[in-house]
Design an enzyme around this catalytic site. Structure first.
Site, mmCIF file in Angstrom:
data_model
loop_
_atom_site.group_PDB
_atom_site.id
_atom_site.type_symbol
_atom_site.label_atom_id
_atom_site.label_comp_id
_atom_site.label_asym_id
_atom_site.label_seq_id
_atom_site.Cartn_x
_atom_site.Cartn_y
_atom_site.Cartn_z
ATOM 1 N N GLU A 218 0.747 -1.039 -0.278
ATOM 2 C CA GLU A 218 -0.307 0.046 0.266
ATOM 3 C C GLU A 218 0.895 1.829 0.636
ATOM 4 O OE1 GLU A 218 -3.412 0.328 0.000
ATOM 5 O OE2 GLU A 218 -4.160 -2.438 0.278
ATOM 6 N N CYS A 252 -2.238 9.295 3.006
ATOM 7 C CA CYS A 252 -2.435 9.141 1.245
ATOM 8 C C CYS A 252 -2.663 9.173 -0.542
ATOM 9 C CB CYS A 252 -1.758 7.187 1.402
ATOM 10 S SG CYS A 252 -3.042 6.874 2.071
HETATM 11 P P1 NAD Z 1 7.997 4.591 5.252
HETATM 12 O O1 NAD Z 1 8.113 3.439 3.848
HETATM 13 O O2 NAD Z 1 8.853 5.449 5.165
HETATM 14 O O3 NAD Z 1 8.611 4.044 6.110
HETATM 15 C C1 NAD Z 1 7.174 2.781 6.119
HETATM 16 C C2 NAD Z 1 7.477 1.367 7.032
HETATM 17 O O4 NAD Z 1 8.356 1.014 6.440
HETATM 18 C C3 NAD Z 1 8.192 1.499 8.774
HETATM 19 O O5 NAD Z 1 7.489 1.311 9.377
HETATM 20 C C4 NAD Z 1 9.524 2.364 9.005
HETATM 21 O O6 NAD Z 1 9.959 1.586 9.770
HETATM 22 C C5 NAD Z 1 9.513 1.135 7.930
HETATM 23 N N1 NAD Z 1 11.161 1.419 7.000
HETATM 24 C C6 NAD Z 1 11.697 2.316 6.682
HETATM 25 N N2 NAD Z 1 12.805 2.296 6.098
HETATM 26 C C7 NAD Z 1 12.688 1.350 5.466
HETATM 27 C C8 NAD Z 1 14.309 0.497 5.472
HETATM 28 N N3 NAD Z 1 14.822 0.456 4.781
HETATM 29 N N4 NAD Z 1 13.584 -1.139 5.262
HETATM 30 C C9 NAD Z 1 12.893 -1.760 5.854
HETATM 31 N N5 NAD Z 1 11.690 -0.988 6.201
HETATM 32 C C10 NAD Z 1 11.950 -0.007 6.547
HETATM 33 O O7 NAD Z 1 6.689 5.132 4.869
HETATM 34 P P2 NAD Z 1 6.121 6.307 5.898
HETATM 35 O O8 NAD Z 1 7.382 7.894 5.434
HETATM 36 O O9 NAD Z 1 5.922 5.924 7.437
HETATM 37 O O10 NAD Z 1 4.628 6.924 5.415
HETATM 38 C C11 NAD Z 1 4.772 7.481 4.149
HETATM 39 C C12 NAD Z 1 4.219 7.129 2.966
HETATM 40 O O11 NAD Z 1 3.721 5.495 3.455
HETATM 41 C C13 NAD Z 1 3.857 7.724 2.253
HETATM 42 O O12 NAD Z 1 4.463 7.716 0.865
HETATM 43 C C14 NAD Z 1 2.567 7.456 2.163
HETATM 44 O O13 NAD Z 1 1.857 7.815 0.504
HETATM 45 C C15 NAD Z 1 2.620 6.169 1.761
HETATM 46 N N6 NAD Z 1 1.236 5.611 2.124
HETATM 47 C C16 NAD Z 1 0.377 4.779 2.347
HETATM 48 C C17 NAD Z 1 -0.820 4.806 2.616
HETATM 49 C C18 NAD Z 1 -1.434 3.335 1.515
HETATM 50 O O14 NAD Z 1 -2.917 2.964 2.276
HETATM 51 N N7 NAD Z 1 -1.271 3.124 0.615
HETATM 52 C C19 NAD Z 1 -1.221 5.026 3.820
HETATM 53 C C20 NAD Z 1 -0.724 6.184 4.729
HETATM 54 C C21 NAD Z 1 0.880 6.015 3.786
#
Ligand code: NAD
Length: 468
Positions: A218, A252
């Site tokens: 997602e 998002c």
């Molecule tokens: P992110 O990708 O930075 O982090 C998401 C999760 O991944 C966190 O738990 C984080 O600890 C983990 N993570 C971060 N870096 C990692 C790595 N290198 N390896 C493994 N895991 C890692 O996202 P965010 O900043 O928390 O959220 C914002 C993003 O999420 C935006 O792009 C937004 O559009 C998206 N989002 C999508 C939805 C949806 O339902 N489609 C909903 C909410 C947010």
């Protein structure tokens, strides 16, 4: 129950092994057990509505109304859906069987995958952690969920609530940052459900590929919002301002940029200004309901965006509280970061179009977004855009609300993700649809077996297609 040790790799693999044994024991399978767990979770969430609101205020400055309406309520509705429908969902579904296999029965059996890993982001930390957890438990899996380290109060609360109310071999919230996520991704999960950025989504997909683990991703994107000349500008402005300021635009599916018909642009900008004043009087930066930006890094990134166009509205920031006014920008170069990156904050670039085709081309020149919004009274116009574009979801004369209806699938396409969930779609996501054919020993047509010379090919060609 004892609180857990820090999430080091060895304790994670130990947790993984205990969940493995628990799943293998069959303990997660009985529907009554699943319902009992969901009921427990419902009671736990309901009892902690205030504690959840407090944590979300601490993490993101969300008002109690927003915390309840956009997080807690969605989790509770998802639980309610399964409490009402799980008995029906778990039943094998009978499908037709071709005549050739006469006297047999064909069924689809929904079986849990086994061990599910949920990785969640910070923007709706409760909803985006617990909604997939609910679906995974309803489908009979064990779950480890890792919330985002950038919403620590909500993450800690969820860890405590689940730890105090569930055996950790069934479900456990593990807190930590990127290292913890990486250690978790080393393990062989049966399903990974990731919500977050497209960049990290790719890493998760790579990690899952090593174990051939199926995934739901997602992700995010730039969701266009089109306002046609015949739209009710007042209502459109109210809904768009709401969609762009709820959680300070850190959503998002928030409208990422506006495409407005050139004949109504001026009037629409005025309506947007009025709507901001109406929703956050006298102004957002002094209104208790207006949330803040999650971190200084994200705040600085958004502040940079403010300089990448001509300000039509807003533009002020409150450094000490990490707040940014809802801001409208015109004349943004399309190669500026504000138009090449997902904005994820209360900054809204605006462009105009003359012909419907122009708006369509603008959308199609960019990767498929997570959502598409069209405001118009003409179904012909909205259908034209819906039929000629792709997006995870879409609303006509609304924004964001499609995700609040659990009868609709929620998910992305292309760089906005893969897979879908909510309600029945969650059940399908977290279940393997197993094809089962049950036959009798009679009849057993000898013609199906070699040597294949019992029937002339002319007869085979004529009848086999009809029978199978
Ligand atoms: P992110 O990708 O930075 O982090 C998401 C999760 O991944 C966190 O738990 C984080 O600890 C983990 N993570 C971060 N870096 C990692 C790595 N290198 N390896 C493994 N895991 C890692 O996202 P965010 O900043 O928390 O959220 C914002 C993003 O999420 C935006 O792009 C937004 O559009 C998206 N989002 C999508 C939805 C949806 O339902 N489609 C909903 C909410 C947010």
């Amino acid at each position: 129950m004892q609180r857990s040790e820090p999430a080091v790799a060895s304790s994670l693999s130990d947790l993984w092994s205990r969940q493995r044994r628990h799943f293998a024991s069959g303990a997660t399978l009985p529907v009554e057990t699943r319902l009992r767990h969901l009921k427990t979770l419902e009671v736990v969430v309901e009892k902690n509505v205030d504690a959840i609101a407090k944590a979300l205020y601490e993490d993101l400055g969300k008002s109690a109304f927003e915390a309840y309406g956009t997080e807690t309520l969605i989790v509770l509705k998802e639980i309610e859906y399964f409490l009402h429908n799980l008995r029906h969902l778990v039943r094998p579904r009978r499908v037709d069987t071709p005549l050739f296999f006469a006297i047999s029965r064909s069924e689809i059996h929904y079986q849990p995958y086994g061990q599910v890993l949920v990785l969640a982001p910070w923007n709706y930390p409760l909803q985006l952690t617990l909604t997939p957890v609910v679906g995974a438990l309803a489908a009979g899996n064990t779950v480890v969920a890792k919330p985002s380290e950038f919403a620590p109060a909500t993450a800690a609360l969820m860890e405590r609530l689940l730890h105090d109310n569930f055996p950790e071999e069934l479900v456990r919230v593990v807190n930590g940052g990127v290292d913890t996520a990486r250690s978790l991704l080393e393990l062989a999960w049966d399903y990974i459900f990731f919500t977050g950025s497209t960049a990290v989504g790719k890493l998760v997909y790579e990690a899952a590929a090593r174990h051939l683990t199926p995934v739901t991703l997602e992700l995010g994107g730039k969701s266009p919002c089109v306002v046609h000349r015949d739209a009710d500008l007042k209502v459109a402005a109210m809904r768009i301002v709401w969609g762009k300021t709820v959680n300070a635009g850190q959503t998002c599916v928030a409208p990422d940029y506006l495409l407005v018909h050139e004949t109504v642009q001026e009037a629409f900008v005025e309506e947007l200004k009025k709507s901001v004043r109406k929703q956050y009087p006298p102004e957002p930066l002094h209104h208790p309901d207006y949330p803040r930006i999650v971190s200084r890094r994200h705040f600085e990134r958004l502040r940079e965006f403010l300089g990448q166009g001509r300000l039509l509205m807003g533009g002020r920031v409150k450094e000490e509280t990490l707040q940014i006014e809802p801001s409208l920008l015109a004349d943004c170069p399309t190669d500026a970061p504000v138009m090449t990156e997902e904005i994820f904050g209360p900054v809204l670039p605006i462009y105009t179009y003359k012909e419907a085709q122009e708006a369509l081309d603008f959308i199609r020149q960019r990767p498929a977004p997570l959502a598409l919004y069209v405001f118009t009274r003409q179904e012909k116009f909205s259908d034209f855009l819906l039929q000629n574009t792709q997006s995870g979801g879409a609303c006509v004369n609304e924004c964001l609300m499609h995700l609040a209806n659990h009868r609709l699938p929620f998910g992305g396409i292309g760089p906005a993700g893969m897979g879908r969930y909510h309600g029945p779609f969650s059940f399908e996501t977290f279940s393997h649809a197993r094809a089962v054919m049950k036959r009798q020993f009679f009849p057993d047509l000898p013609q199906r077996y070699p040597p294949y010379n019992k029937l002339p090919m002319s007869l085979v060609k004529r009848f086999l297609k009809k029978l199978v």
